[in-house]
Scaffold this motif. Structure first.
Motif, short mmCIF file in Angstrom:
data_model
loop_
_atom_site.label_atom_id
_atom_site.label_comp_id
_atom_site.label_asym_id
_atom_site.label_seq_id
_atom_site.Cartn_x
_atom_site.Cartn_y
_atom_site.Cartn_z
N HIS A 43 0.84 -1.20 0.00
CA HIS A 43 0.00 0.00 0.00
C HIS A 43 0.87 1.24 0.00
O HIS A 43 1.89 1.31 0.68
CB HIS A 43 -0.90 0.01 1.23
CG HIS A 43 -2.26 0.57 0.99
ND1 HIS A 43 -2.46 1.84 0.48
CD2 HIS A 43 -3.49 0.05 1.18
CE1 HIS A 43 -3.76 2.06 0.37
NE2 HIS A 43 -4.41 0.99 0.78
N VAL A 45 -0.36 4.22 0.93
CA VAL A 45 -0.81 5.13 1.99
C VAL A 45 0.03 4.86 3.23
O VAL A 45 0.04 3.74 3.74
CB VAL A 45 -2.30 4.92 2.29
CG1 VAL A 45 -2.72 5.77 3.49
CG2 VAL A 45 -3.15 5.28 1.08
N ALA A 48 -0.64 2.14 6.30
CA ALA A 48 -1.57 1.06 5.94
C ALA A 48 -0.92 -0.30 6.10
O ALA A 48 -1.54 -1.25 6.60
CB ALA A 48 -2.08 1.25 4.53
N ILE A 148 -7.89 -4.54 1.28
CA ILE A 148 -6.70 -3.77 0.91
C ILE A 148 -6.61 -3.61 -0.61
O ILE A 148 -6.56 -4.58 -1.36
CB ILE A 148 -5.42 -4.46 1.42
CG1 ILE A 148 -5.43 -4.58 2.94
CG2 ILE A 148 -4.17 -3.70 0.96
CD1 ILE A 148 -4.32 -5.44 3.50
N GLN A 151 -11.15 -0.54 -4.71
CA GLN A 151 -11.43 0.90 -4.87
C GLN A 151 -12.51 1.13 -5.91
O GLN A 151 -12.75 0.30 -6.79
CB GLN A 151 -10.15 1.60 -5.36
CG GLN A 151 -9.68 1.02 -6.67
CD GLN A 151 -8.30 1.46 -7.09
OE1 GLN A 151 -8.16 2.32 -7.95
NE2 GLN A 151 -7.29 0.86 -6.48
N SER A 286 -6.79 8.88 -3.53
CA SER A 286 -5.35 9.09 -3.33
C SER A 286 -4.86 10.47 -3.77
O SER A 286 -4.05 11.08 -3.05
CB SER A 286 -4.55 7.98 -4.02
OG SER A 286 -5.03 7.75 -5.31
N SER A 355 -6.10 3.26 5.62
CA SER A 355 -5.89 3.73 4.25
C SER A 355 -6.44 5.13 4.02
O SER A 355 -6.41 5.64 2.90
CB SER A 355 -6.55 2.76 3.26
OG SER A 355 -7.96 2.89 3.29
N TYR A 358 -9.30 5.09 1.45
CA TYR A 358 -9.02 4.64 0.07
C TYR A 358 -9.58 3.25 -0.16
O TYR A 358 -10.23 2.98 -1.17
CB TYR A 358 -7.50 4.65 -0.15
CG TYR A 358 -7.03 4.09 -1.48
CD1 TYR A 358 -6.63 4.95 -2.50
CD2 TYR A 358 -6.94 2.72 -1.71
CE1 TYR A 358 -6.18 4.45 -3.71
CE2 TYR A 358 -6.49 2.21 -2.91
CZ TYR A 358 -6.11 3.07 -3.91
OH TYR A 358 -5.66 2.57 -5.10
N ASP A 359 -9.31 2.31 0.75
CA ASP A 359 -9.73 0.92 0.58
C ASP A 359 -11.24 0.80 0.74
O ASP A 359 -11.83 1.37 1.67
CB ASP A 359 -9.04 0.02 1.61
CG ASP A 359 -7.54 -0.08 1.37
OD1 ASP A 359 -7.10 0.17 0.24
OD2 ASP A 359 -6.81 -0.40 2.33
#
Length: 445
Positions: A43, A45, A48, A148, A151, A286, A355, A358-359
């Protein structure tokens, strides 16, 4: 759990593995239940990976298993090459992260996981149709949906620029904490907004290259018109009115995009937004997260929301990850136990929070976590990112073609290529004939 880092060769039986060494933390247990090796997606991020390692440690200490985690990046196709090498060598990790089509690619090398998925689905609710399409082979689950990396490639608009040039208040049509009021957010409205922002000097940043971001956006636009190149039964459906409508839409849209979009890769749209030059892109959060750090004045004007509606509905590009267990694993039961642990509600929420939102979990019960409602600036900017009101259908480019054909349409960027051919002056029927020939080749292969 040791926090030191080591390097190891993750596939010894394949020549491909010699170039793929990954820095990884060790998770040490009491050895009572053997060993387990995992290849997670690396990842980007910050923090994460630490959270996923902590969750594995939590399980390992109870199960008394010695676990090693390798974090494998997607840049340079490292994750893809790792999967190909391990499948060929029948050696490597017990568990490996896989994107989209890889579950079908490696189905003969994967351990069926219906016994894991059945209790998970009872607990977490159903998954979206894209995950079923990609994660099941002949109605059998061949991998576990991974939180994980999964998106939605959602529209992210500049609040100020959309108001100033297009006369659209994205916060009003997608209000934080409330259902969408987006009946007016259609393909026609989208084209008008793209034209207005282009005239204002802040064009939409939608790629037309051959990498994932460009292809998944094209897929959602095509599906919004009901345009399919190959149908669910494997029949060619290129020369239809729906595909013609999608191409005509793209011909008009391309006139309002930056001139270099055919050369864009997956980083280009991120840079376009962060630089302050664009009014809209399509991406998970992101670039907004990077803008918070590098361009706060941009981040505070960002609003993530739903896709415009076409004649056949409102579709959003969902790009899922999976965790697969190789059938040559020496510790399948431990692998299944760990993946069940990572699929618990508490684990999922920790991964999403780590995250920064994000995830995006595949399960219906996880579209209203607080992290999306509370994200800022501005407050509520990610509220509609997880599709909390089931406002749009999640899909992937080239669906509903049989996955082995769809994968080729996706990988060869057939949709973006045919759009470019038509926009550059090729006759419509010629562009369709070219795409039909490409799909015929995929079907023979």
């Amino acid at each position: 759990m040791s926090r030191k880092f080591s390097r190891r060769q993750f596939v010894t039986a394949s020549a491909m593995s010699s170039a793929a060494l990954v820095t990884a933390p060790y998770v040490r247990g009491a050895y009572a239940a053997g060993k387990l090796s995992i290849g997670f997606w690396d990842h980007f991020v910050p923090g994460a990976n630490t959270t996923s390692a902590d969750l594995v440690k939590e399980w390992a200490e109870k199960a008394k298993v010695d676990v090693q985690i390798d974090y494998i990046g997607s840049q340079g196709n490292k994750l893809l090459l790792t999967g190909a090498a391990e499948a060929q060598a029948k050696a490597g990790h017990d568990i490996l992260a896989m994107t989209t089509w890889r579950v079908h690619n490696y189905a003969e090398r994967l351990e069926p996981v219906n016994d894991v998925m059945e209790p998970i689905l009872k607990q977490n609710g159903e998954v979206n149709g894209t995950v079923k399409y990609l994660g099941q082979v002949n109605d059998t689950w061949m991998a576990i949906p991974a939180t994980i990396g999964s998106q939605i490639q959602a529209p992210c608009s500049r609040i100020d620029l959309m108001k100033k040039y297009a006369g659209i208040d994205v916060q009003a049509i997608y209000p934080a904490g409330s259902p969408p009021q987006a009946d007016s957010w259609t393909m026609d409205a989208f084209l008008k907004a793209a034209e207005a922002c282009h005239k204002g000097g802040f064009p939409f940043g939608i790629g037309l290259g051959e990498t994932v971001d460009s292809v998944v956006a094209a897929g959602a636009f095509f599906q919004s018109f009901g345009a399919q190149l190959v149908d669910a039964n494997g029949n060619l459906t290129v020369k239809t009115d729906e595909v013609r409508q999608a191409l005509e839409f793209y011909r008009r849209l391309i006139a309002f995009l930056p001139p270099d979009v055919p050369a864009w890769d997956d980083a280009s749209n991120n840079k376009w937004l962060i630089s302050g030059r664009g009014a809209l892109i399509m991406n998970p959060p992101s670039p907004w997260a990077v803008a918070k750090r590098d361009a706060p004045h941009v981040a505070e004007q960002c609003w993530t929301h739903g896709f415009p509606a076409g004649p056949k509905g409102r579709f959003a590009p969902y790009f899922p990850f999976f965790w697969g267990i190789w059938n040559f694993s020496k510790n399948k039961e431990a692998a299944k136990s760990l993946l069940a642990h990572l699929s618990q509600a508490s684990s999922i929420e920790k991964l999403v929070v780590a995250s920064g939102g994000y995830d995006l979990p595949a399960y219906v019960k996880f579209t209203n976590l607080r992290v999306w409602a509370e994200a800022e600036p501005p407050k509520g900017t990610l509220y509609h990112y997880p599709n909390p009101y089931n406002h749009q259908r999640l899909s992937i480019a080239a669906w509903p073609a049989p996955p082995k054909i769809a994968q080729q349409i996706f990988a060869q960027a057939t949709m973006t290529k045919m759009c470019l051919r038509y926009s550059r002056g090729e006759a419509l029927e010629s562009s369709l004939a070219w795409a039909e020939g490409e799909c015929e080749g995929f079907m023979r292969g």
